[in-house]
Motif scaffolding. Structure first.
Motif, short mmCIF file in Angstrom:
data_model
loop_
_atom_site.label_atom_id
_atom_site.label_comp_id
_atom_site.label_asym_id
_atom_site.label_seq_id
_atom_site.Cartn_x
_atom_site.Cartn_y
_atom_site.Cartn_z
N UNK A 30 0.53 -0.84 0.55
CA UNK A 30 0.33 -0.26 -0.29
C UNK A 30 0.65 1.32 0.28
N UNK A 31 0.51 2.11 -0.59
CA UNK A 31 1.18 2.90 -1.23
C UNK A 31 1.02 4.43 0.17
N UNK A 32 1.27 4.76 0.85
CA UNK A 32 0.57 5.33 1.46
C UNK A 32 0.61 5.19 2.84
N UNK A 33 -0.19 6.20 3.55
CA UNK A 33 -0.55 5.53 4.97
C UNK A 33 -1.47 5.80 5.27
N UNK A 34 -1.88 5.37 6.40
CA UNK A 34 -3.32 4.91 7.44
C UNK A 34 -2.89 6.09 8.42
N UNK A 35 -4.70 6.70 8.89
CA UNK A 35 -4.42 7.57 9.67
C UNK A 35 -5.54 7.59 10.39
#
Length: 155
Positions: A30-35
């Motif tokens: 998964x490219x990016x971040x979970x926030x």
């Protein structure tokens, strides 16, 4: 692994540059971040697929329909945002989350090994002082218990 604390300024569009070391730790399927809003503190919690999976495993330990499971799932997955990096390595923090925690100007990005937190800078400074005192007291108590166990075990 997410390490160190960085103070970053939000721009007018609520974007912050994610530290390069953090972006490297987040590379994966998964490219990016979970926030999402932290359950334990007045801040945002973020991470990659491993953090997403970890919260899923915690929820899965509870029976389907269990109120605690529902609360965890609503607070983590129901509030979670998947944010992608732009070409400069920035993420845009959702307006609703910024309002919830007073993130308007300077923020502290705090690495916690498998996850990181985003705090309003002054709120984090106060939390850091409280954490330092709690850690000092807790470590002293833990060492005293260890000494007592050695002395009691030797008798």
């Amino acid at each position: 692994m997410f390490l160190s604390t960085f103070e970053k300024q939000l721009d007018a569009k609520r974007r912050i540059v994610v530290p390069q070391d953090y972006r490297a730790a987040l590379s994966g399927p998964v490219e990016g971040v979970f926030l999402f809003p932290s359950i334990r503190s007045d801040c945002l919690e973020g991470g990659g697929q491993a953090l997403f999976d970890r919260y899923g495993a915690v929820a899965d330990e509870l029976e389907f329909g269990d109120e605690l499971r529902d609360s965890i799932e609503r607070n983590v997955f129901g509030e979670m945002q998947r944010l992608s990096f732009d070409t400069a390595g920035r993420i845009t923090l959702p307006e609703s989350l910024c309002e919830q925690y007073g993130l308007t100007d300077w923020v502290a990005v705090v690495g916690l090994r498998d996850r990181f937190e985003i705090w309003e800078r002054d709120a984090y400074r106060a939390q850091r002082a409280a954490d330092r005192e709690r850690a000092r007291q807790g470590l002293a108590e833990m060492r005293a218990q260890q000494r007592q166990a050695r002395i009691g075990g030797a008798a």
